[in-house]
Scaffold this motif. Sequence first.
Motif, PDB file in Angstrom:
ATOM      1  N   SER B  43     -41.020 -33.905  -5.493  1.00  0.00           N
ATOM      2  CA  SER B  43     -42.361 -33.790  -5.293  1.00  0.00           C
ATOM      3  C   SER B  43     -41.479 -33.383  -2.758  1.00  0.00           C
ATOM      4  CB  SER B  43     -43.048 -34.402  -4.261  1.00  0.00           C
ATOM      5  OG  SER B  43     -43.884 -34.751  -5.419  1.00  0.00           O
ATOM      6  N   ASN B  47     -41.820 -29.773  -1.282  1.00  0.00           N
ATOM      7  CA  ASN B  47     -42.972 -29.502  -0.109  1.00  0.00           C
ATOM      8  C   ASN B  47     -41.936 -28.713   1.065  1.00  0.00           C
ATOM      9  OD1 ASN B  47     -44.778 -31.267  -1.411  1.00  0.00           O
ATOM     10  ND2 ASN B  47     -44.411 -32.891  -0.784  1.00  0.00           N
ATOM     11  N   ALA B  81     -49.038 -31.615  -4.449  1.00  0.00           N
ATOM     12  CA  ALA B  81     -49.230 -33.270  -5.170  1.00  0.00           C
ATOM     13  C   ALA B  81     -50.900 -33.720  -5.235  1.00  0.00           C
ATOM     14  CB  ALA B  81     -48.117 -33.668  -4.928  1.00  0.00           C
ATOM     15  N   ASP B 155     -46.678 -28.975  -8.065  1.00  0.00           N
ATOM     16  CA  ASP B 155     -45.542 -30.153  -7.709  1.00  0.00           C
ATOM     17  C   ASP B 155     -46.728 -31.248  -8.568  1.00  0.00           C
ATOM     18  OD1 ASP B 155     -44.691 -32.706  -6.959  1.00  0.00           O
ATOM     19  OD2 ASP B 155     -45.280 -32.521  -4.642  1.00  0.00           O
ATOM     20  N   THR B 186     -42.275 -29.882 -10.277  1.00  0.00           N
ATOM     21  CA  THR B 186     -41.618 -30.786 -10.858  1.00  0.00           C
ATOM     22  C   THR B 186     -42.722 -31.747 -12.083  1.00  0.00           C
ATOM     23  OG1 THR B 186     -43.274 -31.570  -9.254  1.00  0.00           O
ATOM     24  CG2 THR B 186     -41.384 -30.736  -8.029  1.00  0.00           C
TER      25      THR B 186
END
Lengths: 215, 316
Positions: B43, B47, B81, B155, B186
Amino acid sequence: MINVFLRELNGLLWQFQSILIIGLAAGLTYLSETYSDLYPQLPFNGFALIMSVFGFLVVLTVSHDALNSEAAARTFRLVVIRIPRAAIFGGKLLAHAGYWLIMLIVAVGVTGFFTAPGLTGSTTMHVSLLFFSISTAFFLSALIKRPLTSKRVSVLAGILLPAAVIWSYAADNWLHAVSPYHMYIYDSILAVIIPLFYGAVLLSAAYVLFERSDL
Amino acid sequence: MEMIRTEQLMKKYQKNKQVGPVSVTVEEGALYTIIGAKNSGKSTVLNMLADITVPTGGDTFLFAEKGAFQSVKNSVGMLPADPGFYEDYTPVKQLQFFSRISGVKADKNRIHKVLDAVGLGDVKKVRTGRLLPAQKRRLGLAQAIIHDPVLILLDEPTAGLNERDRTDVRKMIEQWHEAGKTIVMTTDDLEEAEALSTHLAVMHEGSVAVEGSLAELKQRFASSFSVKMKLSSEMSQYEHRKIEEALTLLNKSEERDGRYLTVHVASEEEIPKVLMVFLSNNVKIYEVTVRQDSLSDVFEGGLPYESTDETPTRAT
């Protein structure tokens, strides 16, 4: 930037606190002016006194979470993937500056209606103190990640700074001379440079911190 | 065209925790999945690409331009996320806001179309604060595509969803990929990654342990086959033992499940040899299924973390 500004300003304006702030400013100014004879040792009274003692505290209490609340709520994540951080910071800053300017104008208007002599201090002084207060709030908001912690620190700072200046003035040491309140104490329009300088430094630091922070 | 390239991209945290250096390349049209266990750093990489996390080192090239994220934001959509939404906004208002700040004026038709596509047609006017977590995930997907980006970062898009929602989200991802979008996602679900992806990067403790196209990785790690046979129910202990001995001589592992027996072989050429073992021992075979092992089969005991040059060990 404009969309961040509009959302933030809208959120600030439509809160009960807005009415409370204006009422508090007008009411306390009226009381300060009415009972000014009781405190002849104070260098100034009226609206300038209210701005000095409560202005910093109130701005910090309301604007302490300008940056960290959205970071904590993770709403910034959906914004930062779309626009530059500078635009987010700028939008937030403009919204808070705009909000406090509106508050100041309305408070001055309401205060003037009830007690015209109470309008001590110039608008330039009030605006420069507002700038310093907003910058401090943004700095704390960028520095402290948790809104609850920044709120506690803000309340503490909002009480301690005016208290320290009052103590310094009473003790006749140098601290009050370099404080953002110098302009009110000595009624010096040139001294607006002091809060403007502090404000610029704090705001720059806030921006650097925000640019480097994970959202 | 090269959509993403990272060179030694790194994030250092306190207490010696570090993600990277990560150097990966994502080509146009790929569905690139970063897979790894929780806290492996997948993540963080996503990001960093999206400017949510600030890297402490390395470079990012998006659309072949160095550090060009600011100028290409309108071409990128992302589902972070656990994103936060403005709880007082309805999904429609939410999408209006996000498309406006993306510099795209999405008309109401587009917004309604996107909300219908992600399965939020019934809750368009419900405040976001009252939506269920799965509905919020769908709204997250909607905001990621509302401005019709060419590159989509997702994510863990299916994390925490029930099977029905997972299937829906996977279908959406497949549709976007078929529509020509480049997707980087991901997940910690290897089966999902294998089903959707064209390329995989396996992350472990902050670094990319293995990377490549799905075909390359299958060739490298999953070239084995499983031969599943349905045998006679009347096999004697003697016959069983003889088969076991013959398979042991061939160095093959076997799994038994009632009448079914599965033998793993390393290559296609070994399949007739295995069948010959049974036939030469007069064992009747009623059914034979040959299946190439998936990455999930090969890595069911763990992803290939140790070294990029090592193949996972498995008896065949």
